[in-house]
Design a protein around this motif. Sequence first.
Motif, PDB file in Angstrom:
ATOM      1  N   ARG A 198     -48.747   5.551  -7.206  1.00 30.93           N
ATOM      2  CA  ARG A 198     -49.362   4.581  -8.126  1.00 30.93           C
ATOM      3  C   ARG A 198     -48.525   4.422  -9.377  1.00 30.93           C
ATOM      4  NH1 ARG A 198     -54.423   7.111  -7.099  1.00 30.93           N
ATOM      5  NH2 ARG A 198     -54.297   8.030  -9.156  1.00 30.93           N
ATOM      6  N   ARG A 199     -48.026   5.528  -9.888  1.00 32.24           N
ATOM      7  CA  ARG A 199     -47.176   5.481 -11.077  1.00 32.24           C
ATOM      8  C   ARG A 199     -45.908   4.668 -10.790  1.00 32.24           C
ATOM      9  NH1 ARG A 199     -46.642  10.831 -12.094  1.00 32.24           N
ATOM     10  NH2 ARG A 199     -48.655  10.793 -13.117  1.00 32.24           N
ATOM     11  N   ALA A 200     -45.301   4.906  -9.648  1.00 33.44           N
ATOM     12  CA  ALA A 200     -44.087   4.174  -9.271  1.00 33.44           C
ATOM     13  C   ALA A 200     -44.389   2.693  -9.088  1.00 33.44           C
ATOM     14  CB  ALA A 200     -43.493   4.767  -7.993  1.00 33.44           C
ATOM     15  N   ALA A 201     -45.543   2.377  -8.499  1.00 33.36           N
ATOM     16  CA  ALA A 201     -45.905   0.974  -8.284  1.00 33.36           C
ATOM     17  C   ALA A 201     -46.117   0.264  -9.616  1.00 33.36           C
ATOM     18  CB  ALA A 201     -47.161   0.882  -7.421  1.00 33.36           C
ATOM     19  N   MET A 202     -46.767   0.933 -10.563  1.00 36.19           N
ATOM     20  CA  MET A 202     -46.999   0.322 -11.878  1.00 36.19           C
ATOM     21  C   MET A 202     -45.692   0.072 -12.613  1.00 36.19           C
ATOM     22  SD  MET A 202     -50.564   1.958 -13.340  1.00 36.19           S
ATOM     23  CE  MET A 202     -49.776   3.449 -13.871  1.00 36.19           C
ATOM     24  N   LEU A 203     -44.710   0.940 -12.421  1.00 43.13           N
ATOM     25  CA  LEU A 203     -43.417   0.789 -13.081  1.00 43.13           C
ATOM     26  C   LEU A 203     -42.447  -0.077 -12.286  1.00 43.13           C
ATOM     27  CD1 LEU A 203     -42.918   4.476 -14.298  1.00 43.13           C
ATOM     28  CD2 LEU A 203     -43.587   2.495 -15.674  1.00 43.13           C
ATOM     29  N   GLY A 204     -42.871  -0.497 -11.101  1.00 46.90           N
ATOM     30  CA  GLY A 204     -42.008  -1.325 -10.256  1.00 46.90           C
ATOM     31  C   GLY A 204     -40.898  -0.534  -9.596  1.00 46.90           C
ATOM     32  N   LEU A 205     -41.129   0.749  -9.392  1.00 49.83           N
ATOM     33  CA  LEU A 205     -40.106   1.628  -8.826  1.00 49.83           C
ATOM     34  C   LEU A 205     -40.419   2.087  -7.409  1.00 49.83           C
ATOM     35  CD1 LEU A 205     -39.546   3.888 -11.970  1.00 49.83           C
ATOM     36  CD2 LEU A 205     -38.163   1.962 -11.224  1.00 49.83           C
ATOM     37  N   ALA A 222     -43.506  -0.805   4.471  1.00 53.18           N
ATOM     38  CA  ALA A 222     -44.813  -0.225   4.178  1.00 53.18           C
ATOM     39  C   ALA A 222     -45.285  -0.772   2.839  1.00 53.18           C
ATOM     40  CB  ALA A 222     -44.721   1.301   4.124  1.00 53.18           C
ATOM     41  N   PRO A 223     -46.511  -1.311   2.780  1.00 49.01           N
ATOM     42  CA  PRO A 223     -47.006  -1.859   1.518  1.00 49.01           C
ATOM     43  C   PRO A 223     -47.278  -0.741   0.516  1.00 49.01           C
ATOM     44  CG  PRO A 223     -48.737  -1.886   3.165  1.00 49.01           C
ATOM     45  CD  PRO A 223     -47.488  -1.412   3.840  1.00 49.01           C
ATOM     46  N   ARG A 224     -46.744  -0.875  -0.684  1.00 48.89           N
ATOM     47  CA  ARG A 224     -46.904   0.194  -1.668  1.00 48.89           C
ATOM     48  C   ARG A 224     -47.280  -0.319  -3.058  1.00 48.89           C
ATOM     49  NH1 ARG A 224     -42.521   2.895   1.228  1.00 48.89           N
ATOM     50  NH2 ARG A 224     -43.565   4.432   2.513  1.00 48.89           N
TER      51      ARG A 224
END
Length: 76
Positions: free
Chosen positions: A34-41, A55-57
Amino acid sequence: MLVLPRIQANPYRVLQISVNATLAECRKAATGMRRAAMLGLAKTDEADLLCLGQAPRTELDVRAALGRLENPAQRI
């Protein structure tokens, strides 16, 4: 190659965890994802088997994956 959406969105695949991961490990992986998704990483890994599609993330996908793994009936 046609791949079913439920295979692409397999919660173990989305969270990049082993099928024998504990619930604590699932939550830890989800927090990092979730942290990576919020940061676009959000990144792919060689274990993602890209022949099955990406894979959808997104944050929503990660939350849905964790929700399925927290429910014992859906975890199987």
